[in-house]
Design a protein around this motif. Structure first.
Motif, PDB file in Angstrom:
ATOM      1  N   THR A   1       0.844  -1.182   0.000  1.00 28.98           N
ATOM      2  CA  THR A   1       0.000   0.000   0.000  1.00 28.98           C
ATOM      3  C   THR A   1       0.884   1.238   0.000  1.00 28.98           C
ATOM      4  OG1 THR A   1      -0.180   0.099   2.415  1.00 28.98           O
ATOM      5  CG2 THR A   1      -1.781  -1.279   1.238  1.00 28.98           C
ATOM      6  N   ARG A   2       0.285   2.378   0.147  1.00 34.06           N
ATOM      7  CA  ARG A   2       1.065   3.618   0.076  1.00 34.06           C
ATOM      8  C   ARG A   2       2.131   3.679   1.167  1.00 34.06           C
ATOM      9  NH1 ARG A   2       0.838   9.011   1.718  1.00 34.06           N
ATOM     10  NH2 ARG A   2      -0.907   8.609   3.118  1.00 34.06           N
ATOM     11  N   LEU A   3       1.839   3.131   2.336  1.00 38.43           N
ATOM     12  CA  LEU A   3       2.768   3.244   3.460  1.00 38.43           C
ATOM     13  C   LEU A   3       3.315   1.909   3.947  1.00 38.43           C
ATOM     14  CD1 LEU A   3       0.881   5.899   5.651  1.00 38.43           C
ATOM     15  CD2 LEU A   3       2.819   6.285   4.125  1.00 38.43           C
ATOM     16  N   ASN A   4       2.657   0.810   3.629  1.00 39.69           N
ATOM     17  CA  ASN A   4       2.989  -0.460   4.262  1.00 39.69           C
ATOM     18  C   ASN A   4       3.240  -1.579   3.261  1.00 39.69           C
ATOM     19  OD1 ASN A   4       2.546   0.502   7.013  1.00 39.69           O
ATOM     20  ND2 ASN A   4       0.371   0.510   6.493  1.00 39.69           N
ATOM     21  N   LEU A   5       4.000  -2.566   3.737  1.00 41.53           N
ATOM     22  CA  LEU A   5       4.148  -3.848   3.057  1.00 41.53           C
ATOM     23  C   LEU A   5       3.446  -4.891   3.913  1.00 41.53           C
ATOM     24  CD1 LEU A   5       7.955  -3.629   2.177  1.00 41.53           C
ATOM     25  CD2 LEU A   5       6.024  -3.054   0.699  1.00 41.53           C
ATOM     26  N   ILE A   6       2.719  -5.811   3.263  1.00 46.04           N
ATOM     27  CA  ILE A   6       1.943  -6.799   4.000  1.00 46.04           C
ATOM     28  C   ILE A   6       2.416  -8.190   3.586  1.00 46.04           C
ATOM     29  CG2 ILE A   6      -0.367  -7.621   4.583  1.00 46.04           C
ATOM     30  CD1 ILE A   6      -1.410  -4.864   3.643  1.00 46.04           C
ATOM     31  N   PHE A   7       2.782  -8.981   4.573  1.00 42.99           N
ATOM     32  CA  PHE A   7       3.328 -10.316   4.347  1.00 42.99           C
ATOM     33  C   PHE A   7       2.455 -11.347   5.052  1.00 42.99           C
ATOM     34  CE2 PHE A   7       6.835  -7.334   4.158  1.00 42.99           C
ATOM     35  CZ  PHE A   7       7.560  -7.745   3.050  1.00 42.99           C
ATOM     36  N   GLU A   8       2.374 -12.516   4.408  1.00 42.31           N
ATOM     37  CA  GLU A   8       1.612 -13.625   4.958  1.00 42.31           C
ATOM     38  C   GLU A   8       2.521 -14.843   5.037  1.00 42.31           C
ATOM     39  OE1 GLU A   8      -2.777 -14.972   4.042  1.00 42.31           O
ATOM     40  OE2 GLU A   8      -1.421 -15.597   2.447  1.00 42.31           O
ATOM     41  N   ARG A   9       2.418 -15.559   6.123  1.00 37.99           N
ATOM     42  CA  ARG A   9       3.218 -16.765   6.282  1.00 37.99           C
ATOM     43  C   ARG A   9       2.615 -17.889   5.461  1.00 37.99           C
ATOM     44  NH1 ARG A   9       4.282 -19.953  11.946  1.00 37.99           N
ATOM     45  NH2 ARG A   9       6.097 -21.162  11.277  1.00 37.99           N
ATOM     46  N   ASP A  10       3.445 -18.634   4.761  1.00 43.46           N
ATOM     47  CA  ASP A  10       2.964 -19.752   3.960  1.00 43.46           C
ATOM     48  C   ASP A  10       2.166 -20.712   4.820  1.00 43.46           C
ATOM     49  OD1 ASP A  10       4.114 -18.769   1.703  1.00 43.46           O
ATOM     50  OD2 ASP A  10       5.879 -20.068   1.761  1.00 43.46           O
ATOM     51  N   GLY A  11       1.052 -21.157   4.263  1.00 44.16           N
ATOM     52  CA  GLY A  11       0.180 -22.061   5.006  1.00 44.16           C
ATOM     53  C   GLY A  11      -0.965 -21.367   5.690  1.00 44.16           C
ATOM     54  N   GLU A  12      -0.894 -20.005   5.782  1.00 44.14           N
ATOM     55  CA  GLU A  12      -2.018 -19.270   6.349  1.00 44.14           C
ATOM     56  C   GLU A  12      -3.098 -19.122   5.287  1.00 44.14           C
ATOM     57  OE1 GLU A  12      -2.168 -18.321   9.550  1.00 44.14           O
ATOM     58  OE2 GLU A  12      -0.208 -19.242   9.875  1.00 44.14           O
ATOM     59  N   ALA A  13      -4.273 -18.661   5.722  1.00 38.15           N
ATOM     60  CA  ALA A  13      -5.407 -18.529   4.809  1.00 38.15           C
ATOM     61  C   ALA A  13      -5.090 -17.529   3.714  1.00 38.15           C
ATOM     62  CB  ALA A  13      -6.649 -18.082   5.574  1.00 38.15           C
ATOM     63  N   ALA A  14      -5.553 -17.820   2.512  1.00 38.92           N
ATOM     64  CA  ALA A  14      -5.413 -16.884   1.408  1.00 38.92           C
ATOM     65  C   ALA A  14      -6.406 -15.744   1.600  1.00 38.92           C
ATOM     66  CB  ALA A  14      -5.660 -17.597   0.083  1.00 38.92           C
ATOM     67  N   TYR A  15      -6.363 -14.759   0.694  1.00 37.82           N
ATOM     68  CA  TYR A  15      -7.300 -13.647   0.795  1.00 37.82           C
ATOM     69  C   TYR A  15      -8.737 -14.161   0.828  1.00 37.82           C
ATOM     70  CZ  TYR A  15      -4.187  -9.706  -0.160  1.00 37.82           C
ATOM     71  OH  TYR A  15      -3.228  -8.740  -0.091  1.00 37.82           O
ATOM     72  N   PRO A  16      -9.515 -13.802   1.843  1.00 34.56           N
ATOM     73  CA  PRO A  16     -10.931 -14.154   1.825  1.00 34.56           C
ATOM     74  C   PRO A  16     -11.647 -13.418   0.692  1.00 34.56           C
ATOM     75  CG  PRO A  16     -10.205 -13.505   4.034  1.00 34.56           C
ATOM     76  CD  PRO A  16      -9.122 -13.148   3.076  1.00 34.56           C
ATOM     77  N   ALA A  17     -12.662 -14.038   0.168  1.00 36.10           N
ATOM     78  CA  ALA A  17     -13.392 -13.429  -0.944  1.00 36.10           C
ATOM     79  C   ALA A  17     -13.994 -12.090  -0.553  1.00 36.10           C
ATOM     80  CB  ALA A  17     -14.501 -14.381  -1.415  1.00 36.10           C
ATOM     81  N   SER A  18     -14.303 -11.907   0.736  1.00 33.67           N
ATOM     82  CA  SER A  18     -14.975 -10.683   1.159  1.00 33.67           C
ATOM     83  C   SER A  18     -14.118  -9.450   0.990  1.00 33.67           C
ATOM     84  CB  SER A  18     -15.415 -10.795   2.621  1.00 33.67           C
ATOM     85  OG  SER A  18     -14.305 -11.025   3.456  1.00 33.67           O
ATOM     86  N   THR A  19     -12.788  -9.586   0.856  1.00 35.16           N
ATOM     87  CA  THR A  19     -11.957  -8.402   0.661  1.00 35.16           C
ATOM     88  C   THR A  19     -12.076  -7.867  -0.748  1.00 35.16           C
ATOM     89  OG1 THR A  19     -10.010  -9.697   0.003  1.00 35.16           O
ATOM     90  CG2 THR A  19     -10.253  -9.187   2.350  1.00 35.16           C
ATOM     91  N   GLY A  20     -12.423  -8.714  -1.681  1.00 30.68           N
ATOM     92  CA  GLY A  20     -12.534  -8.289  -3.062  1.00 30.68           C
ATOM     93  C   GLY A  20     -11.204  -7.966  -3.707  1.00 30.68           C
TER      94      GLY A  20
END
Length: 306
Positions: free
Chosen positions: A272-291
């Motif tokens: 995003t404009r200010l942040n980097l967002i990281f996910e650990r492998d094996g965690e849930a993928a983006y939920p559909a509700s985020t679009g």
């Protein structure tokens, strides 16, 4: 008569409710569309005018399901949350809303006045454990006040810095924007440095007895690499957070933090404009509700630590 900062924090919530023209401006700016450049420019103009009208007074408002007293002067975070809450890290908040379980463990490191911590607490259940860590004494007092105005009972505020070593460290305070004070970036004004207690992230987590961490928001103004490198090297994998929201300090980091995180099983899912967002492998993928999808997101109880 102008009140002292100390007395401002003792008045009951609601004492500084928006009124008159300021109330109109707040209502107007918080409804502006968050993707419209002209709307952002209008919000800045109206915000500047309202701040002049306030003459140093705070405002008591509800934001993100929580009560907050906000001082929109030398802190960009408070300005944004007060006047344009819809502009304040909307993707990050959507991700947290989808990921945080009722019994979540969430760490807000560099909590400022508590916008992230209070947002998470409003979402989570009473089984959640939320740490809000802030080293600046007067900003910590605002954080503690905001926590006390809400019934959540799940946030613990800790008055310390998080660094690569424990002990008393120098915090360089930016008097123009308190949210940019840092252990790493030297301030420009004489006298703008204070000594604060610091702990490592691993010691903080062990001291709280956590067996897992669902998400961390880490905003320490260019020192994110100093916090994460020893933690990832020393902490057991069970303590590695599922989701990391890290302020983008690429130009200030001494290590390639993205590569370090990749070696520990993380993938970057958004920038995003200010942040980097990281996910650990094996965690849930983006939920559909985020679009949203990774490919589409590449642009912009109080304790004092001794």
């Amino acid at each position: 008569m102008t009140q002292s900062p100390q007395s401002l924090g003792t008045q009951p919530f609601g004492t500084y409710a928006p009124a008159g023209l300021v109330r109109w401006i707040v209502a107007r700016t918080e409804r502006l569309p968050d993707e419209d450049w002209s709307a952002r420019r209008l919000a800045l103009l109206l915000r500047r005018f309202a701040i002049q009208l306030l003459r140093g007074r705070p405002l008591d408002v509800e934001r993100y399901g929580a009560r907050m007293r906000l001082h929109p002067y030398n802190n960009n975070c408070e300005k944004k949350v007060l006047f344009t809450p819809q502009f304040f890290d909307p993707l990050e908040r959507r991700l947290l809303a989808d990921r945080l379980r009722p019994d979540c463990v969430f760490l807000d490191i560099g909590a400022n006045v508590g916008a992230y911590a209070l947002f998470a607490a409003a979402l989570a259940g009473r089984g959640a454990r939320i740490l809000a860590v802030e080293p600046q004494p007067d900003v910590f007092d605002r954080l503690a006040f905001n926590i006390a105005q809400n019934p959540f009972g799940t946030i613990k505020a800790v008055a310390c810095a998080v660094a690569d070593k424990a002990g008393d460290l120098t915090l360089f305070v930016d008097p123009r924007n308190r949210g940019e004070s840092s252990l790493k970036v030297v301030g420009t004004n004489e006298g703008a440095a204070i000594r604060v207690p610091a702990v490592t992230l691993l010691d903080l987590v062990r001291g709280e007895g956590f067996s897992r961490i669902d998400a961390v928001k880490l905003d320490v103004e260019g020192a994110e690499d100093l916090v994460l490198e020893p933690f990832l090297r020393q902490a057991p994998p069970a303590l590695h957070p599922g989701l990391l929201i890290v302020e983008d300090g690429t130009d200030l980091w001494q290590t390639d933090l993205a590569a370090l995180l990749a070696r520990h099983g993380y993938r970057r899912i958004a920038k995003t404009r200010l942040n980097l967002i990281f996910e650990r492998d094996g965690e849930a993928a983006y939920p559909a509700s985020t679009g949203i999808s990774p490919a589409s997101v590449t642009s912009s109880g109080v304790t004092r630590q001794a």
